[in-house]
Design a protein around this motif. Structure first.
Motif, PDB file in Angstrom:
ATOM      1  N   PHE A 177      40.308  40.067  43.848  1.00 38.41           N
ATOM      2  CA  PHE A 177      40.144  39.519  42.505  1.00 38.41           C
ATOM      3  C   PHE A 177      41.462  39.198  41.802  1.00 38.41           C
ATOM      4  O   PHE A 177      41.436  38.706  40.671  1.00 38.41           O
ATOM      5  CB  PHE A 177      39.328  40.496  41.648  1.00 38.41           C
ATOM      6  CG  PHE A 177      38.036  40.891  42.303  1.00 38.41           C
ATOM      7  CD1 PHE A 177      37.109  39.928  42.684  1.00 38.41           C
ATOM      8  CD2 PHE A 177      37.747  42.229  42.570  1.00 38.41           C
ATOM      9  CE1 PHE A 177      35.929  40.281  43.311  1.00 38.41           C
ATOM     10  CE2 PHE A 177      36.561  42.582  43.188  1.00 38.41           C
ATOM     11  CZ  PHE A 177      35.646  41.612  43.561  1.00 38.41           C
ATOM     12  N   ASN A 178      42.582  39.471  42.457  1.00 40.45           N
ATOM     13  CA  ASN A 178      43.870  39.069  41.909  1.00 40.45           C
ATOM     14  C   ASN A 178      44.518  38.000  42.772  1.00 40.45           C
ATOM     15  O   ASN A 178      44.866  36.927  42.292  1.00 40.45           O
ATOM     16  CB  ASN A 178      44.799  40.289  41.789  1.00 40.45           C
ATOM     17  CG  ASN A 178      45.992  40.013  40.893  1.00 40.45           C
ATOM     18  OD1 ASN A 178      46.521  38.913  40.853  1.00 40.45           O
ATOM     19  ND2 ASN A 178      46.438  41.027  40.166  1.00 40.45           N
ATOM     20  N   ILE A 179      44.641  38.290  44.073  1.00 46.01           N
ATOM     21  CA  ILE A 179      45.282  37.333  44.980  1.00 46.01           C
ATOM     22  C   ILE A 179      44.337  36.195  45.351  1.00 46.01           C
ATOM     23  O   ILE A 179      44.699  35.020  45.249  1.00 46.01           O
ATOM     24  CB  ILE A 179      45.787  38.048  46.249  1.00 46.01           C
ATOM     25  CG1 ILE A 179      46.910  39.027  45.888  1.00 46.01           C
ATOM     26  CG2 ILE A 179      46.287  37.034  47.272  1.00 46.01           C
ATOM     27  CD1 ILE A 179      47.471  39.788  47.072  1.00 46.01           C
ATOM     28  N   ALA A 180      43.117  36.527  45.773  1.00 47.13           N
ATOM     29  CA  ALA A 180      42.180  35.514  46.291  1.00 47.13           C
ATOM     30  C   ALA A 180      41.909  34.362  45.323  1.00 47.13           C
ATOM     31  O   ALA A 180      41.995  33.190  45.714  1.00 47.13           O
ATOM     32  CB  ALA A 180      40.877  36.178  46.720  1.00 47.13           C
ATOM     33  N   THR A 183      47.709  24.162  37.674  1.00 47.25           N
ATOM     34  CA  THR A 183      47.122  25.348  38.317  1.00 47.25           C
ATOM     35  C   THR A 183      48.049  25.905  39.387  1.00 47.25           C
ATOM     36  O   THR A 183      48.158  27.128  39.544  1.00 47.25           O
ATOM     37  CB  THR A 183      45.749  25.029  38.946  1.00 47.25           C
ATOM     38  OG1 THR A 183      45.902  24.061  39.987  1.00 47.25           O
ATOM     39  CG2 THR A 183      44.774  24.531  37.910  1.00 47.25           C
ATOM     40  N   LEU A 184      48.713  25.030  40.126  1.00 47.57           N
ATOM     41  CA  LEU A 184      49.654  25.496  41.157  1.00 47.57           C
ATOM     42  C   LEU A 184      50.797  26.290  40.529  1.00 47.57           C
ATOM     43  O   LEU A 184      51.160  27.369  41.022  1.00 47.57           O
ATOM     44  CB  LEU A 184      50.218  24.307  41.939  1.00 47.57           C
ATOM     45  CG  LEU A 184      49.270  23.594  42.907  1.00 47.57           C
ATOM     46  CD1 LEU A 184      49.958  22.382  43.514  1.00 47.57           C
ATOM     47  CD2 LEU A 184      48.792  24.535  44.003  1.00 47.57           C
ATOM     48  N   LEU A 185      51.360  25.763  39.440  1.00 50.34           N
ATOM     49  CA  LEU A 185      52.437  26.471  38.754  1.00 50.34           C
ATOM     50  C   LEU A 185      51.942  27.801  38.181  1.00 50.34           C
ATOM     51  O   LEU A 185      52.602  28.839  38.324  1.00 50.34           O
ATOM     52  CB  LEU A 185      53.004  25.600  37.631  1.00 50.34           C
ATOM     53  CG  LEU A 185      53.933  24.453  38.033  1.00 50.34           C
ATOM     54  CD1 LEU A 185      54.379  23.689  36.798  1.00 50.34           C
ATOM     55  CD2 LEU A 185      55.150  24.973  38.787  1.00 50.34           C
ATOM     56  N   SER A 186      50.783  27.757  37.531  1.00 56.16           N
ATOM     57  CA  SER A 186      50.224  28.959  36.926  1.00 56.16           C
ATOM     58  C   SER A 186      49.945  30.029  37.973  1.00 56.16           C
ATOM     59  O   SER A 186      50.317  31.195  37.807  1.00 56.16           O
ATOM     60  CB  SER A 186      48.927  28.607  36.174  1.00 56.16           C
ATOM     61  OG  SER A 186      48.269  29.768  35.732  1.00 56.16           O
ATOM     62  N   PHE A 220      47.158  34.630  33.390  1.00 60.32           N
ATOM     63  CA  PHE A 220      45.867  35.082  33.897  1.00 60.32           C
ATOM     64  C   PHE A 220      44.739  34.186  33.391  1.00 60.32           C
ATOM     65  O   PHE A 220      43.772  33.915  34.100  1.00 60.32           O
ATOM     66  CB  PHE A 220      45.614  36.530  33.467  1.00 60.32           C
ATOM     67  CG  PHE A 220      44.211  37.003  33.730  1.00 60.32           C
ATOM     68  CD1 PHE A 220      43.785  37.289  35.016  1.00 60.32           C
ATOM     69  CD2 PHE A 220      43.299  37.139  32.697  1.00 60.32           C
ATOM     70  CE1 PHE A 220      42.495  37.710  35.274  1.00 60.32           C
ATOM     71  CE2 PHE A 220      42.006  37.566  32.937  1.00 60.32           C
ATOM     72  CZ  PHE A 220      41.597  37.852  34.229  1.00 60.32           C
ATOM     73  N   ILE A 221      44.890  33.681  32.146  1.00 62.28           N
ATOM     74  CA  ILE A 221      43.836  32.869  31.539  1.00 62.28           C
ATOM     75  C   ILE A 221      44.111  31.379  31.645  1.00 62.28           C
ATOM     76  O   ILE A 221      43.190  30.556  31.523  1.00 62.28           O
ATOM     77  CB  ILE A 221      43.633  33.288  30.053  1.00 62.28           C
ATOM     78  CG1 ILE A 221      42.226  32.889  29.545  1.00 62.28           C
ATOM     79  CG2 ILE A 221      44.710  32.720  29.177  1.00 62.28           C
ATOM     80  CD1 ILE A 221      41.145  33.746  30.076  1.00 62.28           C
ATOM     81  N   THR A 251      57.574  42.135  27.985  1.00 58.99           N
ATOM     82  CA  THR A 251      57.945  40.745  28.298  1.00 58.99           C
ATOM     83  C   THR A 251      57.256  40.265  29.575  1.00 58.99           C
ATOM     84  O   THR A 251      56.698  39.162  29.615  1.00 58.99           O
ATOM     85  CB  THR A 251      59.470  40.627  28.462  1.00 58.99           C
ATOM     86  OG1 THR A 251      60.108  41.106  27.271  1.00 58.99           O
ATOM     87  CG2 THR A 251      59.879  39.183  28.699  1.00 58.99           C
ATOM     88  N   ILE A 252      57.300  41.094  30.607  1.00 59.71           N
ATOM     89  CA  ILE A 252      56.670  40.726  31.879  1.00 59.71           C
ATOM     90  C   ILE A 252      55.157  40.627  31.720  1.00 59.71           C
ATOM     91  O   ILE A 252      54.518  39.706  32.239  1.00 59.71           O
ATOM     92  CB  ILE A 252      57.034  41.750  32.981  1.00 59.71           C
ATOM     93  CG1 ILE A 252      58.533  41.716  33.257  1.00 59.71           C
ATOM     94  CG2 ILE A 252      56.253  41.471  34.256  1.00 59.71           C
ATOM     95  CD1 ILE A 252      59.005  42.790  34.215  1.00 59.71           C
ATOM     96  N   SER A 253      54.584  41.580  30.992  1.00 56.51           N
ATOM     97  CA  SER A 253      53.130  41.616  30.827  1.00 56.51           C
ATOM     98  C   SER A 253      52.616  40.426  30.029  1.00 56.51           C
ATOM     99  O   SER A 253      51.493  39.965  30.251  1.00 56.51           O
ATOM    100  CB  SER A 253      52.711  42.921  30.139  1.00 56.51           C
ATOM    101  OG  SER A 253      53.053  44.032  30.932  1.00 56.51           O
ATOM    102  N   VAL A 254      53.430  39.919  29.093  1.00 56.38           N
ATOM    103  CA  VAL A 254      53.032  38.728  28.328  1.00 56.38           C
ATOM    104  C   VAL A 254      52.827  37.549  29.268  1.00 56.38           C
ATOM    105  O   VAL A 254      51.861  36.775  29.125  1.00 56.38           O
ATOM    106  CB  VAL A 254      54.086  38.404  27.248  1.00 56.38           C
ATOM    107  CG1 VAL A 254      53.897  36.987  26.713  1.00 56.38           C
ATOM    108  CG2 VAL A 254      54.005  39.401  26.109  1.00 56.38           C
ATOM    109  N   VAL A 255      53.728  37.397  30.236  1.00 58.29           N
ATOM    110  CA  VAL A 255      53.595  36.317  31.226  1.00 58.29           C
ATOM    111  C   VAL A 255      52.304  36.485  32.019  1.00 58.29           C
ATOM    112  O   VAL A 255      51.558  35.523  32.238  1.00 58.29           O
ATOM    113  CB  VAL A 255      54.812  36.311  32.183  1.00 58.29           C
ATOM    114  CG1 VAL A 255      54.628  35.252  33.269  1.00 58.29           C
ATOM    115  CG2 VAL A 255      56.099  36.065  31.412  1.00 58.29           C
TER     116      VAL A 255
END
Length: 304
Positions: free
Chosen positions: A270-273, A59-62, A99-100, A90-94
């Protein structure tokens, strides 16, 4: 598609504002905390044989990868810097993958707590280091499902000329048509529904054990319940992020001037927190990690 473009073009104004500075400060702080905990995991060999700590490391890496990449997109969008479509893909795939990965890993961590508390005799077998490695592989395979679906819809709909263009890369890159937004949202919500049911089931089972337990066992189960609740809250924040594009489009139709404030709030909350809660849930609350952190602190002031 027109709705998506209209939202994108007002994502951020060109001048650097205090909002951008606040976001960068938050991202840097939490990336530093994550990096510290990652270093602790790497150096502490006892953590390498525990399923709980291995999944925490995932989770930390993700979260770190997602924070870093999304922040780069944030800055590029702010300055309206375009890039080739292939690079944006390419960036969006990451972003789509990681995200999931975090919520799926949180669900696996909840199941690990369920096994530890409700099936203690089988915990060593089910949550061995080897089983955890297989679990990480399964997590990434499951997490790639929505990414494959979204990319398949995108490649089936886009023309060859589109891939040769340059564009401002954002979260709406793969949504050429409105129906694609709905399919993407439906896939993600199905995932989150399954994960939510799994966490709720684990909570109920751990609660049953907590009621029947006493002494040290009761303390362990109570702590496990709190961890599951925090995971559920973290999962809820991730789920709300899926609804943000629809909320933003609705706000855009009601009051154009509010869209900047709404998008900024959504990005922070909802993105950073959600990506910053893992260090707090498993980092500062965990006795073993806290002791390592305490030993790293300078003791000169205490010894005087």
């Amino acid at each position: 598609m027109a709705g998506n473009n209209s939202v994108n073009c007002v994502f951020f104004p060109r001048p650097v504002s205090y909002r951008v500075i606040i976001v960068e400060i938050l991202v840097i702080i939490f990336l530093c905390i994550n990096m510290l905990l990652i270093v602790i995991f790497v150096k502490k060999e006892s953590f390498h044989t525990s399923a709980r700590y291995i999944l925490f490391f995932v989770t930390l890496l993700s979260d770190s990868v997602l924070l870093l990449v999304s922040d780069i997109l944030f800055i590029l969008t702010h300055f309206e810097i375009t890039m080739p479509v292939w690079l944006c893909i390419t960036i969006s795939v990451v972003v789509l993958l990681y995200f999931i990965v975090t919520p799926v890993t949180l669900t696996a961590m909840t199941l690990e707590r369920y096994v530890a508390i409700c099936m203690p005799l089988r915990h060593g077998q089910l949550c061995s280091t080897r089983s955890t490695m297989y679990c990480i592989l399964i997590i990434h395979v499951l997490s790639s499902g929505p990414c494959i679906i979204i990319l398949s819809m995108f490649f089936a709909s886009g023309s060859l000329k589109f891939y040769k263009q340059s564009m401002i890369c954002s979260g709406d890159t793969f949504s050429l048509y409105r129906w694609q937004d709905h399919v993407r949202s439906a896939v993600y919500q199905l995932y989150f529904l399954i994960m939510g049911i799994t966490i709720a089931y684990s909570y109920v089972q751990i609660m049953k054990v907590a009621k029947a337990a006493s002494g040290e066992k009761k303390k362990l189960t109570q702590k496990g319940l709190k961890t599951v609740i925090l995971h559920a809250f973290q999962l809820l924040l991730c789920l709300i992020q899926l609804w943000c594009p629809f909320i933003e489009i609705a706000v855009l139709q009601i009051d154009f001037s509010l869209i900047l404030n709404v998008r900024y709030f959504n990005y922070i909350m909802f993105n950073i927190a959600p990506r910053c809660l893992s260090p707090l849930i498993y980092g500062l609350r965990d006795e073993n990690i806290f002791l390592v952190l305490k030993n790293l602190m300078p003791t000169s002031s205490c010894s005087k």
